[in-house]
Design a protein around this motif. Structure first.
Motif, PDB file in Angstrom:
ATOM      1  N   MET A   1       0.837  -1.203   0.000  1.00  0.00           N
ATOM      2  CA  MET A   1       0.000   0.000   0.000  1.00  0.00           C
ATOM      3  C   MET A   1       0.870   1.250   0.000  1.00  0.00           C
ATOM      4  SD  MET A   1      -2.836   1.164   2.816  1.00  0.00           S
ATOM      5  CE  MET A   1      -3.664   2.746   2.697  1.00  0.00           C
ATOM      6  N   GLN A   2       0.616   2.163  -0.923  1.00  0.00           N
ATOM      7  CA  GLN A   2       1.385   3.401  -0.989  1.00  0.00           C
ATOM      8  C   GLN A   2       0.949   4.358   0.117  1.00  0.00           C
ATOM      9  OE1 GLN A   2       0.783   6.702  -3.965  1.00  0.00           O
ATOM     10  NE2 GLN A   2       2.733   5.930  -4.744  1.00  0.00           N
ATOM     11  N   ARG A   3       1.930   4.851   0.863  1.00  0.00           N
ATOM     12  CA  ARG A   3       1.659   5.814   1.922  1.00  0.00           C
ATOM     13  C   ARG A   3       2.561   7.029   1.756  1.00  0.00           C
ATOM     14  NH1 ARG A   3       1.160   0.790   5.104  1.00  0.00           N
ATOM     15  NH2 ARG A   3      -1.015   0.640   5.792  1.00  0.00           N
ATOM     16  N   ILE A   4       2.111   8.165   2.273  1.00  0.00           N
ATOM     17  CA  ILE A   4       2.905   9.382   2.220  1.00  0.00           C
ATOM     18  C   ILE A   4       3.958   9.321   3.322  1.00  0.00           C
ATOM     19  CG2 ILE A   4       2.880  11.895   2.289  1.00  0.00           C
ATOM     20  CD1 ILE A   4       1.373  10.609  -0.092  1.00  0.00           C
ATOM     21  N   ALA A   5       5.200   9.522   2.929  1.00  0.00           N
ATOM     22  CA  ALA A   5       6.322   9.490   3.862  1.00  0.00           C
ATOM     23  C   ALA A   5       7.055  10.826   3.802  1.00  0.00           C
ATOM     24  CB  ALA A   5       7.280   8.351   3.514  1.00  0.00           C
ATOM     25  N   LEU A   6       7.525  11.290   4.939  1.00  0.00           N
ATOM     26  CA  LEU A   6       8.246  12.555   5.017  1.00  0.00           C
ATOM     27  C   LEU A   6       9.578  12.312   5.724  1.00  0.00           C
ATOM     28  CD1 LEU A   6       8.081  15.581   4.377  1.00  0.00           C
ATOM     29  CD2 LEU A   6       6.967  15.912   6.599  1.00  0.00           C
ATOM     30  N   VAL A   7      10.669  12.710   5.065  1.00  0.00           N
ATOM     31  CA  VAL A   7      12.021  12.485   5.571  1.00  0.00           C
ATOM     32  C   VAL A   7      12.692  13.839   5.771  1.00  0.00           C
ATOM     33  CG1 VAL A   7      14.250  11.363   5.169  1.00  0.00           C
ATOM     34  CG2 VAL A   7      12.144  10.337   4.252  1.00  0.00           C
ATOM     35  N   THR A   8      13.096  14.148   6.984  1.00  0.00           N
ATOM     36  CA  THR A   8      13.794  15.402   7.219  1.00  0.00           C
ATOM     37  C   THR A   8      15.282  15.235   6.921  1.00  0.00           C
ATOM     38  OG1 THR A   8      14.266  15.007   9.567  1.00  0.00           O
ATOM     39  CG2 THR A   8      12.129  16.005   9.018  1.00  0.00           C
ATOM     40  N   GLY A   9      15.916  16.328   6.493  1.00  0.00           N
ATOM     41  CA  GLY A   9      17.321  16.251   6.087  1.00  0.00           C
ATOM     42  C   GLY A   9      17.492  15.254   4.962  1.00  0.00           C
ATOM     43  N   GLY A  10      16.585  15.341   3.970  1.00  0.00           N
ATOM     44  CA  GLY A  10      16.448  14.235   3.034  1.00  0.00           C
ATOM     45  C   GLY A  10      17.088  14.372   1.677  1.00  0.00           C
ATOM     46  N   THR A  11      17.832  15.441   1.404  1.00  0.00           N
ATOM     47  CA  THR A  11      18.344  15.622   0.045  1.00  0.00           C
ATOM     48  C   THR A  11      19.738  15.053  -0.165  1.00  0.00           C
ATOM     49  OG1 THR A  11      19.194  17.833   0.573  1.00  0.00           O
ATOM     50  CG2 THR A  11      16.949  17.691  -0.326  1.00  0.00           C
ATOM     51  N   ARG A  12      20.408  14.636   0.910  1.00  0.00           N
ATOM     52  CA  ARG A  12      21.746  14.070   0.747  1.00  0.00           C
ATOM     53  C   ARG A  12      22.014  13.069   1.868  1.00  0.00           C
ATOM     54  NH1 ARG A  12      25.934  17.094   3.519  1.00  0.00           N
ATOM     55  NH2 ARG A  12      25.012  18.667   4.889  1.00  0.00           N
ATOM     56  N   GLY A  13      23.084  12.324   1.721  1.00  0.00           N
ATOM     57  CA  GLY A  13      23.522  11.404   2.761  1.00  0.00           C
ATOM     58  C   GLY A  13      22.498  10.354   3.125  1.00  0.00           C
ATOM     59  N   LEU A  14      22.345  10.121   4.418  1.00  0.00           N
ATOM     60  CA  LEU A  14      21.428   9.089   4.885  1.00  0.00           C
ATOM     61  C   LEU A  14      19.993   9.403   4.502  1.00  0.00           C
ATOM     62  CD1 LEU A  14      22.792   8.348   8.474  1.00  0.00           C
ATOM     63  CD2 LEU A  14      23.488   7.344   6.280  1.00  0.00           C
ATOM     64  N   GLY A  15      19.594  10.675   4.603  1.00  0.00           N
ATOM     65  CA  GLY A  15      18.215  11.040   4.287  1.00  0.00           C
ATOM     66  C   GLY A  15      17.861  10.748   2.851  1.00  0.00           C
ATOM     67  N   ARG A  16      18.775  11.051   1.946  1.00  0.00           N
ATOM     68  CA  ARG A  16      18.552  10.756   0.530  1.00  0.00           C
ATOM     69  C   ARG A  16      18.334   9.258   0.314  1.00  0.00           C
ATOM     70  NH1 ARG A  16      20.456  13.032  -4.584  1.00  0.00           N
ATOM     71  NH2 ARG A  16      20.583  11.350  -6.131  1.00  0.00           N
ATOM     72  N   ALA A  17      19.210   8.442   0.922  1.00  0.00           N
ATOM     73  CA  ALA A  17      19.091   6.988   0.759  1.00  0.00           C
ATOM     74  C   ALA A  17      17.788   6.468   1.356  1.00  0.00           C
ATOM     75  CB  ALA A  17      20.291   6.303   1.416  1.00  0.00           C
ATOM     76  N   ILE A  18      17.363   7.036   2.487  1.00  0.00           N
ATOM     77  CA  ILE A  18      16.111   6.614   3.108  1.00  0.00           C
ATOM     78  C   ILE A  18      14.931   6.969   2.214  1.00  0.00           C
ATOM     79  CG2 ILE A  18      14.547   7.084   5.040  1.00  0.00           C
ATOM     80  CD1 ILE A  18      17.129   7.413   6.765  1.00  0.00           C
ATOM     81  N   ALA A  19      14.916   8.178   1.674  1.00  0.00           N
ATOM     82  CA  ALA A  19      13.809   8.593   0.804  1.00  0.00           C
ATOM     83  C   ALA A  19      13.723   7.702  -0.427  1.00  0.00           C
ATOM     84  CB  ALA A  19      13.990  10.056   0.409  1.00  0.00           C
ATOM     85  N   ILE A  20      14.867   7.383  -1.017  1.00  0.00           N
ATOM     86  CA  ILE A  20      14.876   6.525  -2.200  1.00  0.00           C
ATOM     87  C   ILE A  20      14.401   5.117  -1.851  1.00  0.00           C
ATOM     88  CG2 ILE A  20      16.406   5.390  -3.860  1.00  0.00           C
ATOM     89  CD1 ILE A  20      18.015   8.047  -3.907  1.00  0.00           C
ATOM     90  N   ALA A  21      14.839   4.593  -0.698  1.00  0.00           N
ATOM     91  CA  ALA A  21      14.404   3.257  -0.285  1.00  0.00           C
ATOM     92  C   ALA A  21      12.893   3.217  -0.059  1.00  0.00           C
ATOM     93  CB  ALA A  21      15.145   2.827   0.979  1.00  0.00           C
ATOM     94  N   LEU A  22      12.336   4.268   0.510  1.00  0.00           N
ATOM     95  CA  LEU A  22      10.886   4.326   0.715  1.00  0.00           C
ATOM     96  C   LEU A  22      10.151   4.410  -0.621  1.00  0.00           C
ATOM     97  CD1 LEU A  22      10.809   6.747   3.772  1.00  0.00           C
ATOM     98  CD2 LEU A  22      10.129   4.336   3.785  1.00  0.00           C
ATOM     99  N   ARG A  23      10.688   5.200  -1.535  1.00  0.00           N
ATOM    100  CA  ARG A  23      10.088   5.266  -2.878  1.00  0.00           C
ATOM    101  C   ARG A  23      10.117   3.893  -3.540  1.00  0.00           C
ATOM    102  NH1 ARG A  23      13.847   7.613  -7.346  1.00  0.00           N
ATOM    103  NH2 ARG A  23      14.645   5.494  -6.943  1.00  0.00           N
ATOM    104  N   ASP A  24      11.259   3.217  -3.464  1.00  0.00           N
ATOM    105  CA  ASP A  24      11.393   1.918  -4.116  1.00  0.00           C
ATOM    106  C   ASP A  24      10.527   0.856  -3.448  1.00  0.00           C
ATOM    107  OD1 ASP A  24      13.168   3.168  -5.802  1.00  0.00           O
ATOM    108  OD2 ASP A  24      14.971   2.275  -4.914  1.00  0.00           O
TER     109      ASP A  24
END
Length: 240
Positions: A1-24
């Motif tokens: 099920m697709q859910r809205i996720a919000l990642v702070t500090g998300g454009t680089r480093g760990l946050g970027r990887a977390i956002a991409i993993a959630l998208r995938d």
């Protein structure tokens, strides 16, 4: 099920990887950043993940920002509190500004952000809150009393919030990463970095993707019986 996720500090480093993993994993993530708008635009171009600019250390800014995300994307069901800063100094040389900026960003932002979304999660009877701590919040680190205190506080915040919301199908967990290959760690002096790696039993630093995979799992339905836990992802450097 697709859910809205919000990642702070998300454009680089760990946050970027977390956002991409959630998208995938099939979710619809958005990220929060503060300073580098050009980098945020590149991030969105590369990933198709929208980026929103506000200061997570400011409660009012968080309220307005989360309202905007909810209006444009939908209510937030997954929150990853990842934003963090450092201002290292031995305590006898540390300024009040160095102390409070780090503590307010790294710990105060947990309240500022969670406070905006947890009420809606309780009404919908579903939520995932994932808080990023640090190995240095677990074991301490000379020259980082501000950082270690904030990151250790994240763990108490996580356990208390987990207890408050478990009956509403909201899980709250923490990840305590070790040293990972990010821009922040790359700024460390080479000799110091070699010493750090020598102290990691697996013999290498982690990757942002290591943290992203754990965050994506904790956000999933499969992790619904896990709450109030801290996951040490540090190559064996610290074993709680």
């Amino acid at each position: 099920m697709q859910r809205i996720a919000l990642v702070t500090g998300g454009t680089r480093g760990l946050g970027r990887a977390i956002a991409i993993a959630l998208r995938d994993a099939g979710h619809r993530p958005a990220v929060v950043y503060l300073r580098d708008t050009d980098a945020a635009l590149r991030f969105t171009d590369d990933t198709s993940i929208p980026a929103y600019k506000w200061n997570v250390g400011d409660f009012h800014a968080c309220r307005l920002g989360v309202l905007k995300v909810a209006y444009e994307l939908g209510p937030v069901d997954i929150l990853v509190n990842n934003a963090g800063v450092t201002a290292d100094a031995m305590l006898h040389n540390m300024t009040p500004e160095q102390w409070w900026n780090v503590v307010q960003t790294n710990l105060g932002s947990m309240f500022n952000m969670a406070r905006q979304v947890v009420g809606g999660m309780r009404e919908r009877r579903f939520g995932r809150i994932i808080n990023i701590s640090s190995v240095n919040g677990r074991k301490g680190q000379a020259g980082q009393t501000n950082y270690a205190a904030g990151k250790a506080g994240v763990l108490g915040f996580t356990r208390a919030l987990a207890l408050e919301n478990a009956a509403r199908n909201i899980t709250v967990n923490a990840i305590a990463p070790g040293y990972c290959d990010t821009d922040m760690v790359a700024a460390v002096a080479p000799d110091t970095l070699r010493s750090i790696v020598a102290g990691i039993p697996v013999g290498r630093m982690g990757t942002p993707a290591d943290i992203g995979r754990m965050a994506a799992f904790l956000a999933s339905d499969d992790a619904g019986f896990i709450t109030g836990a801290t996951f040490d992802i540090n190559g064996g450097q610290y074993m709680g």
